[in-house]
Design a protein around this motif. Structure first.
Motif, PDB file in Angstrom:
ATOM      1  N   SER A  35       2.483  -4.697 -19.445  1.00  0.00           N
ATOM      2  CA  SER A  35       3.020  -5.899 -18.803  1.00  0.00           C
ATOM      3  C   SER A  35       3.101  -7.077 -19.771  1.00  0.00           C
ATOM      4  O   SER A  35       3.725  -8.086 -19.459  1.00  0.00           O
ATOM      5  CB  SER A  35       2.214  -6.273 -17.555  1.00  0.00           C
ATOM      6  OG  SER A  35       0.896  -6.618 -17.890  1.00  0.00           O
ATOM      7  N   LEU A  36       2.500  -6.939 -20.955  1.00  0.00           N
ATOM      8  CA  LEU A  36       2.679  -7.962 -21.987  1.00  0.00           C
ATOM      9  C   LEU A  36       4.046  -7.741 -22.635  1.00  0.00           C
ATOM     10  O   LEU A  36       4.507  -6.603 -22.740  1.00  0.00           O
ATOM     11  CB  LEU A  36       1.588  -7.852 -23.054  1.00  0.00           C
ATOM     12  CG  LEU A  36       0.188  -8.280 -22.658  1.00  0.00           C
ATOM     13  CD1 LEU A  36      -0.810  -7.954 -23.771  1.00  0.00           C
ATOM     14  CD2 LEU A  36       0.141  -9.751 -22.314  1.00  0.00           C
ATOM     15  N   PRO A  37       4.686  -8.814 -23.092  1.00  0.00           N
ATOM     16  CA  PRO A  37       5.972  -8.628 -23.781  1.00  0.00           C
ATOM     17  C   PRO A  37       5.795  -7.713 -24.996  1.00  0.00           C
ATOM     18  O   PRO A  37       4.746  -7.709 -25.649  1.00  0.00           O
ATOM     19  CB  PRO A  37       6.347 -10.042 -24.235  1.00  0.00           C
ATOM     20  CG  PRO A  37       5.521 -10.960 -23.423  1.00  0.00           C
ATOM     21  CD  PRO A  37       4.275 -10.207 -23.031  1.00  0.00           C
ATOM     22  N   HIS A  38       6.833  -6.943 -25.283  1.00  0.00           N
ATOM     23  CA  HIS A  38       6.783  -5.984 -26.395  1.00  0.00           C
ATOM     24  C   HIS A  38       6.344  -6.652 -27.696  1.00  0.00           C
ATOM     25  O   HIS A  38       5.482  -6.145 -28.407  1.00  0.00           O
ATOM     26  CB  HIS A  38       8.151  -5.309 -26.555  1.00  0.00           C
ATOM     27  CG  HIS A  38       8.194  -4.310 -27.660  1.00  0.00           C
ATOM     28  ND1 HIS A  38       7.565  -3.088 -27.558  1.00  0.00           N
ATOM     29  CD2 HIS A  38       8.761  -4.352 -28.889  1.00  0.00           C
ATOM     30  CE1 HIS A  38       7.753  -2.414 -28.680  1.00  0.00           C
ATOM     31  NE2 HIS A  38       8.478  -3.157 -29.494  1.00  0.00           N
ATOM     32  N   ALA A  63      -2.450  -4.535 -12.113  1.00  0.00           N
ATOM     33  CA  ALA A  63      -1.642  -5.433 -11.293  1.00  0.00           C
ATOM     34  C   ALA A  63      -0.371  -5.879 -12.015  1.00  0.00           C
ATOM     35  O   ALA A  63       0.432  -6.599 -11.443  1.00  0.00           O
ATOM     36  CB  ALA A  63      -2.458  -6.658 -10.891  1.00  0.00           C
ATOM     37  N   LEU A  64      -0.220  -5.446 -13.266  1.00  0.00           N
ATOM     38  CA  LEU A  64       0.928  -5.840 -14.086  1.00  0.00           C
ATOM     39  C   LEU A  64       1.082  -7.355 -14.139  1.00  0.00           C
ATOM     40  O   LEU A  64       2.175  -7.903 -14.008  1.00  0.00           O
ATOM     41  CB  LEU A  64       2.212  -5.166 -13.599  1.00  0.00           C
ATOM     42  CG  LEU A  64       2.176  -3.640 -13.579  1.00  0.00           C
ATOM     43  CD1 LEU A  64       3.472  -3.081 -13.012  1.00  0.00           C
ATOM     44  CD2 LEU A  64       1.890  -3.071 -14.953  1.00  0.00           C
ATOM     45  N   MET A  65      -0.061  -8.024 -14.328  1.00  0.00           N
ATOM     46  CA  MET A  65      -0.076  -9.485 -14.403  1.00  0.00           C
ATOM     47  C   MET A  65       0.879  -9.961 -15.488  1.00  0.00           C
ATOM     48  O   MET A  65       0.928  -9.407 -16.577  1.00  0.00           O
ATOM     49  CB  MET A  65      -1.504  -9.957 -14.726  1.00  0.00           C
ATOM     50  CG  MET A  65      -1.626 -11.448 -14.964  1.00  0.00           C
ATOM     51  SD  MET A  65      -3.329 -11.978 -15.302  1.00  0.00           S
ATOM     52  CE  MET A  65      -3.549 -11.419 -16.996  1.00  0.00           C
ATOM     53  N   ARG A 103       0.828  -1.209   0.000  1.00  0.00           N
ATOM     54  CA  ARG A 103       0.000   0.000   0.000  1.00  0.00           C
ATOM     55  C   ARG A 103       0.865   1.263   0.000  1.00  0.00           C
ATOM     56  O   ARG A 103       0.511   2.261  -0.601  1.00  0.00           O
ATOM     57  CB  ARG A 103      -0.918   0.021   1.217  1.00  0.00           C
ATOM     58  CG  ARG A 103      -2.109  -0.863   1.099  1.00  0.00           C
ATOM     59  CD  ARG A 103      -3.037  -0.659   2.302  1.00  0.00           C
ATOM     60  NE  ARG A 103      -4.238  -1.427   2.166  1.00  0.00           N
ATOM     61  CZ  ARG A 103      -4.651  -2.327   3.049  1.00  0.00           C
ATOM     62  NH1 ARG A 103      -3.944  -2.551   4.149  1.00  0.00           N
ATOM     63  NH2 ARG A 103      -5.755  -2.989   2.850  1.00  0.00           N
ATOM     64  N   GLY A 104       1.992   1.207   0.700  1.00  0.00           N
ATOM     65  CA  GLY A 104       2.891   2.361   0.761  1.00  0.00           C
ATOM     66  C   GLY A 104       3.487   2.716  -0.589  1.00  0.00           C
ATOM     67  O   GLY A 104       3.954   3.826  -0.791  1.00  0.00           O
ATOM     68  N   ASN A 105       3.464   1.783  -1.514  1.00  0.00           N
ATOM     69  CA  ASN A 105       3.983   2.016  -2.863  1.00  0.00           C
ATOM     70  C   ASN A 105       2.861   2.304  -3.861  1.00  0.00           C
ATOM     71  O   ASN A 105       3.076   2.239  -5.061  1.00  0.00           O
ATOM     72  CB  ASN A 105       4.777   0.789  -3.345  1.00  0.00           C
ATOM     73  CG  ASN A 105       5.949   0.491  -2.465  1.00  0.00           C
ATOM     74  OD1 ASN A 105       6.544   1.390  -1.896  1.00  0.00           O
ATOM     75  ND2 ASN A 105       6.299  -0.781  -2.339  1.00  0.00           N
ATOM     76  N   GLY A 106       1.656   2.567  -3.337  1.00  0.00           N
ATOM     77  CA  GLY A 106       0.530   2.882  -4.203  1.00  0.00           C
ATOM     78  C   GLY A 106      -0.164   1.680  -4.804  1.00  0.00           C
ATOM     79  O   GLY A 106      -0.991   1.821  -5.705  1.00  0.00           O
ATOM     80  N   ARG A 107       0.125   0.495  -4.321  1.00  0.00           N
ATOM     81  CA  ARG A 107      -0.520  -0.711  -4.857  1.00  0.00           C
ATOM     82  C   ARG A 107      -1.834  -0.948  -4.142  1.00  0.00           C
ATOM     83  O   ARG A 107      -1.962  -0.704  -2.947  1.00  0.00           O
ATOM     84  CB  ARG A 107       0.410  -1.910  -4.705  1.00  0.00           C
ATOM     85  CG  ARG A 107       1.670  -1.715  -5.526  1.00  0.00           C
ATOM     86  CD  ARG A 107       2.439  -2.977  -5.646  1.00  0.00           C
ATOM     87  NE  ARG A 107       3.607  -2.751  -6.485  1.00  0.00           N
ATOM     88  CZ  ARG A 107       4.738  -3.370  -6.324  1.00  0.00           C
ATOM     89  NH1 ARG A 107       4.877  -4.263  -5.366  1.00  0.00           N
ATOM     90  NH2 ARG A 107       5.743  -3.121  -7.120  1.00  0.00           N
ATOM     91  N   SER A 108      -2.805  -1.474  -4.878  1.00  0.00           N
ATOM     92  CA  SER A 108      -4.143  -1.666  -4.311  1.00  0.00           C
ATOM     93  C   SER A 108      -4.513  -3.127  -4.092  1.00  0.00           C
ATOM     94  O   SER A 108      -5.649  -3.421  -3.724  1.00  0.00           O
ATOM     95  CB  SER A 108      -5.179  -1.008  -5.228  1.00  0.00           C
ATOM     96  OG  SER A 108      -5.175  -1.643  -6.501  1.00  0.00           O
ATOM     97  N   ALA A 109      -3.585  -4.042  -4.284  1.00  0.00           N
ATOM     98  CA  ALA A 109      -3.901  -5.472  -4.165  1.00  0.00           C
ATOM     99  C   ALA A 109      -4.429  -5.822  -2.779  1.00  0.00           C
ATOM    100  O   ALA A 109      -5.318  -6.661  -2.646  1.00  0.00           O
ATOM    101  CB  ALA A 109      -2.686  -6.316  -4.508  1.00  0.00           C
TER     102      ALA A 109
END
Length: 179
Positions: free
Chosen positions: A157-160, A131-133, A17-23
């Motif tokens: 988050s998908l490969p280029h 979530a950068l799955m 949470r401190g890094n702005g993540r919402s998981a």
């Protein structure tokens, strides 16, 4: 049957949470409605946990994945993670452990039936963007086809190469060519 989430994972997500993540907030809603339950690491899992977090950086994984795998080994449950290194280590150390990814869950027929094609595409797009799955290579074609190339191209988050819109097949994947 609800997902079983170890206390270690709950704590790890809360620190995010401190890094702005919402998981952690999303998990809290799952816990509240009963889709997940928090579990403690059984005593018989402690040795496995310690073996996964102790040692060289190349041979260890973070506490959340270690707790997940140790719990699965001790209870016979199926672990879920998208961490590529953790999956490789688990498959090497515990060949009978059937590791599952978020993509496996989302692309399952039951999830597709419950959400419908549009709902599933939206869910996957959100998981990729928010979530950068990480999507395993074996699911990239299905994910890009489901999203369409325009939406897929916006998912960093998908490969280029998977975001280029040239189609993904076993013959065009750089992963498949390297094999």
């Amino acid at each position: 049957m609800p997902f079983e989430i170890t206390r270690t994972v709950v704590d790890e997500l809360a620190r995010g949470r401190g890094n702005g993540r919402s998981a952690a907030d999303e998990l809290a809603s799952w816990l509240h409605v009963g889709l997940a339950v928090e579990v403690s690491l059984p005593t018989e899992a402690e040795e496995v946990f310690l073996s996964l977090v102790g040692g060289s950086a190349a041979s260890t994984i973070d506490d959340g994945e270690a707790a997940t795998f140790a719990y699965a080994v001790a209870t016979g449950s199926r672990p879920v993670t998208d961490d590529k290194k953790a999956i490789q280590i688990a498959r090497s150390r515990f060949p009978d452990l059937n590791v599952c990814t978020t993509s496996d869950l989302l692309l399952h027929a039951n999830c597709r039936a419950a959400l419908g094609e549009d709902g599933l595409a939206n869910c996957i797009e959100n998981a990729l963007k928010r979530a950068l799955m990480r999507v395993p290579d074996e699911h990239l074609d299905r994910v890009v086809t489901l999203l369409g190339y325009e939406r897929a191209s916006q998912c960093r988050s998908l490969p280029h190469w998977a975001r280029q819109g040239h189609g993904i097949t076993a013959s065009t994947s750089p992963i498949a060519k390297a094999s």
